[in-house]
Scaffold this motif. Structure first.
Motif, mmCIF file in Angstrom:
data_model
loop_
_atom_site.group_PDB
_atom_site.id
_atom_site.type_symbol
_atom_site.label_atom_id
_atom_site.label_comp_id
_atom_site.label_asym_id
_atom_site.label_seq_id
_atom_site.Cartn_x
_atom_site.Cartn_y
_atom_site.Cartn_z
ATOM 1 N N ASP A 87 5.377 42.396 15.268
ATOM 2 C CA ASP A 87 4.783 43.523 15.460
ATOM 3 C C ASP A 87 5.313 43.855 16.928
ATOM 4 O O ASP A 87 5.389 45.175 16.907
ATOM 5 C CB ASP A 87 3.335 43.327 14.937
ATOM 6 N N LEU A 88 5.388 43.002 17.669
ATOM 7 C CA LEU A 88 5.641 43.340 19.113
ATOM 8 C C LEU A 88 7.162 43.875 19.197
ATOM 9 O O LEU A 88 7.131 44.917 20.062
ATOM 10 C CB LEU A 88 5.343 42.045 19.947
ATOM 11 N N VAL A 89 7.797 43.185 18.557
ATOM 12 C CA VAL A 89 9.056 43.900 18.455
ATOM 13 C C VAL A 89 9.382 45.180 17.727
ATOM 14 O O VAL A 89 10.078 45.972 18.428
ATOM 15 C CB VAL A 89 9.902 42.885 17.804
ATOM 16 N N ARG A 90 8.665 45.490 16.938
ATOM 17 C CA ARG A 90 8.620 46.777 16.434
ATOM 18 C C ARG A 90 8.019 47.805 17.378
ATOM 19 O O ARG A 90 8.491 48.957 17.360
ATOM 20 C CB ARG A 90 7.585 46.713 14.986
ATOM 21 N N ARG A 91 7.136 47.572 18.054
ATOM 22 C CA ARG A 91 6.433 48.480 19.254
ATOM 23 C C ARG A 91 7.469 48.360 20.470
ATOM 24 O O ARG A 91 6.917 49.272 21.291
ATOM 25 C CB ARG A 91 5.155 47.916 19.626
ATOM 26 N N LYS A 92 8.252 47.770 20.383
ATOM 27 C CA LYS A 92 9.553 48.034 21.478
ATOM 28 C C LYS A 92 9.025 47.586 22.872
ATOM 29 O O LYS A 92 8.901 48.422 23.665
ATOM 30 C CB LYS A 92 10.087 49.382 21.342
ATOM 31 N N VAL A 93 8.065 46.646 22.915
ATOM 32 C CA VAL A 93 7.682 46.271 24.263
ATOM 33 C C VAL A 93 8.975 45.863 25.153
ATOM 34 O O VAL A 93 9.944 45.589 24.895
ATOM 35 C CB VAL A 93 6.667 44.971 24.139
ATOM 36 N N ASP A 94 8.584 45.735 26.500
ATOM 37 C CA ASP A 94 9.844 45.604 27.260
ATOM 38 C C ASP A 94 9.838 44.090 27.426
ATOM 39 O O ASP A 94 10.985 43.820 28.054
ATOM 40 C CB ASP A 94 9.334 46.211 28.738
ATOM 41 N N LEU A 95 8.765 43.224 27.101
ATOM 42 C CA LEU A 95 8.959 41.814 27.620
ATOM 43 C C LEU A 95 7.830 41.236 26.608
ATOM 44 O O LEU A 95 6.878 41.779 26.484
ATOM 45 C CB LEU A 95 8.921 41.766 28.963
ATOM 46 N N ILE A 96 8.107 39.960 26.290
ATOM 47 C CA ILE A 96 7.270 39.147 25.524
ATOM 48 C C ILE A 96 6.467 37.988 26.356
ATOM 49 O O ILE A 96 7.606 37.392 26.794
ATOM 50 C CB ILE A 96 7.524 38.681 24.216
ATOM 51 N N VAL A 97 5.349 37.753 26.708
ATOM 52 C CA VAL A 97 4.875 36.812 27.247
ATOM 53 C C VAL A 97 4.470 35.653 26.166
ATOM 54 O O VAL A 97 3.684 36.071 25.261
ATOM 55 C CB VAL A 97 3.644 36.720 28.111
ATOM 56 N N ALA A 98 5.057 34.381 26.149
ATOM 57 C CA ALA A 98 4.776 33.420 24.924
ATOM 58 C C ALA A 98 4.019 32.310 25.621
ATOM 59 O O ALA A 98 4.863 31.226 25.793
ATOM 60 C CB ALA A 98 5.849 33.418 24.154
ATOM 61 N N PRO A 99 2.816 32.111 25.734
ATOM 62 C CA PRO A 99 2.494 30.513 26.056
ATOM 63 C C PRO A 99 2.426 29.569 24.899
ATOM 64 O O PRO A 99 2.097 30.042 23.816
ATOM 65 C CB PRO A 99 0.917 30.943 26.432
ATOM 66 N N THR A 111 13.157 38.067 18.009
ATOM 67 C CA THR A 111 14.125 38.962 18.625
ATOM 68 C C THR A 111 15.152 38.180 19.591
ATOM 69 O O THR A 111 14.800 37.000 20.161
ATOM 70 C CB THR A 111 13.567 39.503 19.856
ATOM 71 N N SER A 112 16.400 38.654 19.880
ATOM 72 C CA SER A 112 17.318 37.982 20.793
ATOM 73 C C SER A 112 17.812 38.858 21.981
ATOM 74 O O SER A 112 18.531 38.735 22.494
ATOM 75 C CB SER A 112 18.465 37.657 20.037
ATOM 76 N N SER A 113 17.026 40.208 21.994
ATOM 77 C CA SER A 113 17.219 40.955 23.159
ATOM 78 C C SER A 113 16.199 41.455 23.926
ATOM 79 O O SER A 113 16.336 41.458 25.278
ATOM 80 C CB SER A 113 17.784 42.437 22.520
ATOM 81 N N ILE A 114 14.860 41.250 23.510
ATOM 82 C CA ILE A 114 13.643 41.486 24.435
ATOM 83 C C ILE A 114 13.680 40.006 25.155
ATOM 84 O O ILE A 114 13.475 39.156 24.605
ATOM 85 C CB ILE A 114 12.512 41.728 23.503
ATOM 86 N N PRO A 115 13.320 40.420 26.670
ATOM 87 C CA PRO A 115 13.293 39.225 27.396
ATOM 88 C C PRO A 115 11.792 38.560 27.086
ATOM 89 O O PRO A 115 11.020 39.284 26.676
ATOM 90 C CB PRO A 115 13.145 39.734 28.794
ATOM 91 N N ILE A 116 11.970 37.325 26.960
ATOM 92 C CA ILE A 116 10.763 36.325 26.708
ATOM 93 C C ILE A 116 10.447 35.569 27.876
ATOM 94 O O ILE A 116 11.211 34.728 28.292
ATOM 95 C CB ILE A 116 10.800 35.520 25.666
ATOM 96 N N VAL A 117 9.089 35.398 28.343
ATOM 97 C CA VAL A 117 8.714 34.758 29.317
ATOM 98 C C VAL A 117 7.905 33.410 28.822
ATOM 99 O O VAL A 117 6.786 33.821 28.316
ATOM 100 C CB VAL A 117 7.995 35.248 30.447
ATOM 101 N N ILE A 140 15.244 33.893 27.050
ATOM 102 C CA ILE A 140 14.134 33.227 27.304
ATOM 103 C C ILE A 140 14.306 32.485 28.434
ATOM 104 O O ILE A 140 15.399 31.929 29.028
ATOM 105 C CB ILE A 140 13.854 32.185 25.991
ATOM 106 N N THR A 141 13.257 32.713 29.392
ATOM 107 C CA THR A 141 12.925 31.502 30.568
ATOM 108 C C THR A 141 11.491 31.433 30.738
ATOM 109 O O THR A 141 11.007 32.036 30.140
ATOM 110 C CB THR A 141 13.841 32.285 31.610
ATOM 111 N N GLY A 142 10.985 31.086 31.851
ATOM 112 C CA GLY A 142 9.965 30.863 32.333
ATOM 113 C C GLY A 142 9.492 29.286 32.530
ATOM 114 O O GLY A 142 10.062 28.678 33.344
ATOM 115 N N THR A 143 8.418 28.766 32.440
ATOM 116 C CA THR A 143 7.981 27.556 32.740
ATOM 117 C C THR A 143 7.860 26.429 31.523
ATOM 118 O O THR A 143 7.707 27.023 30.319
ATOM 119 C CB THR A 143 6.400 27.584 33.555
#
Length: 329
Positions: A87-99, A111-117, A140-143
């Motif tokens: 759903d987030l990908v369909r909404r074309k968000v600029d970035l996804i935060v994934a705890p 997604t393989s194109s939207i940045p993921i933190v 993908i990057t982050g902590t």
């Protein structure tokens, strides 16, 4: 060069200089939309979320002004994550935060194109989320949650120090959460060296009574609550059942100890989660996730709940209390 041509050249130079300034102004005025994909409930991680939003504000990102956050909460149900991520990908968000690892896996598959933190997967390289910690190499990057999978073996060692006679230890896990596979491997290795037999007990929540009944039948001496974030919404119930069964617990989240669990050897999520906001800031300003090294925590704290120890009739060794970073009376 005559006066007319000189004037045209000057106008061309001014226009060339103004173009990047106009582009910057346009970017500065843009309202970015990011997705926040999380496995537990919002209430169960409110303190960490507040720290994340506070750090974003310090960096100039204010929700409702230059940032819109699309929250997606799986309410502790891992199986909901793929649809929420899609759903987030369909909404074309600029970035996804994934705890947590479960959310990152769902976002990666979407997604393989939207940045993921990512925030707190236990071993992002082993899980196939990044190529390496130094050079993630994808979107993908982050902590990461640990400084290495050996942290889970350390938890078992501390538990053994608190209960020297422990020979049977139950491990509470959610079979739907594939992000905790590596934790199980490390616990098994540590258990062999400590001469402990592990009993894997599955539970998805919110019903945990049958899981604790299985621990009682197997005469477990102690319990390790795995690092699945699906357990956070149910931390009070898990702690209550552990006390009722007089079962010492080692937890992966300090929050479970604050709710009545016995011990946790873990990072302070509220302190470390703000680091993810730094990644969001850099990526929204143009950095590529592939070039941003994954950050590991450098400090782990031992939290002990003495009130719980008293309730289950356990005396914590002074040597362990002396090393504790926080003691709940």
């Amino acid at each position: 060069m005559n006066r007319r041509n000189a004037g045209l050249a000057l106008l061309a130079l001014l226009a060339a200089g103004a173009a990047p300034l106009a582009a910057k102004a346009q970017q500065a005025g843009k309202i970015y939309r990011i997705g926040y994909l999380s496995t537990p409930t919002r209430e169960s991680v409110e303190r960490g979320l507040d720290a994340f939003l506070r750090k974003l504000r310090e960096l100039g990102w204010v929700e409702g002004q230059n940032l819109i956050i699309e929250y997606r909460w799986a309410e502790g149900k891992v199986e909901r994550l793929p649809d929420l991520a899609a759903d987030l990908v369909r909404r074309k968000v600029d970035l996804i935060v994934a705890p947590a690892g479960s959310a990152v896996l769902a976002a990666k598959n979407a997604t393989s194109s939207i940045p993921i933190v990512m925030i707190f997967p236990s071993d992002p390289v082993e899980m196939g989320l990044v190529a390496s910690l130094r050079r993630p190499g994808g979107n993908i990057t982050g902590t990461t949650y640990t400084a290495g999978s050996e942290i889970f073996g350390k938890q078992l060692q501390i538990l053994k120090e608190a209960i020297p006679h422990a020979s049977r230890v139950a491990v509470l896990l959610n079979p739907a959460d594939l992000s905790i596979v590596n934790q199980g491997k490390e616990l098994e290795a540590a258990a062999r060296s400590l001469h402990i037999r592990l009993q894997k007990v599955e539970a998805r929540g919110p019903e945990f009574e049958s899981a604790f009944a299985a621990m009682a039948r197997d005469r477990a001496d102690a319990l390790v609550v795995s690092g699945s974030s699906t357990f956070l919404p149910h931390r009070t119930r898990i702690a209550e059942l552990a006390v009722k069964g007089r079962l010492p617990t080692m937890c992966n989240f300090r929050e479970i100890v604050e709710a009545g669990g016995l011990m946790a050897y873990a990072i302070n999520m509220a302190e470390f989660v703000g680091r993810a906001a730094v990644y969001v800031d850099k990526i929204l300003k143009g950095a590529k996730p592939a070039d941003l090294p994954v950050e590991q925590p450098t400090k782990f704290g031992l939290t002990i709940n003495l009130k719980t120890a008293k309730a289950i009739g356990l005396t914590i060794p002074q040597s362990l209390l002396a090393r504790a970073d926080a003691v709940i009376q």
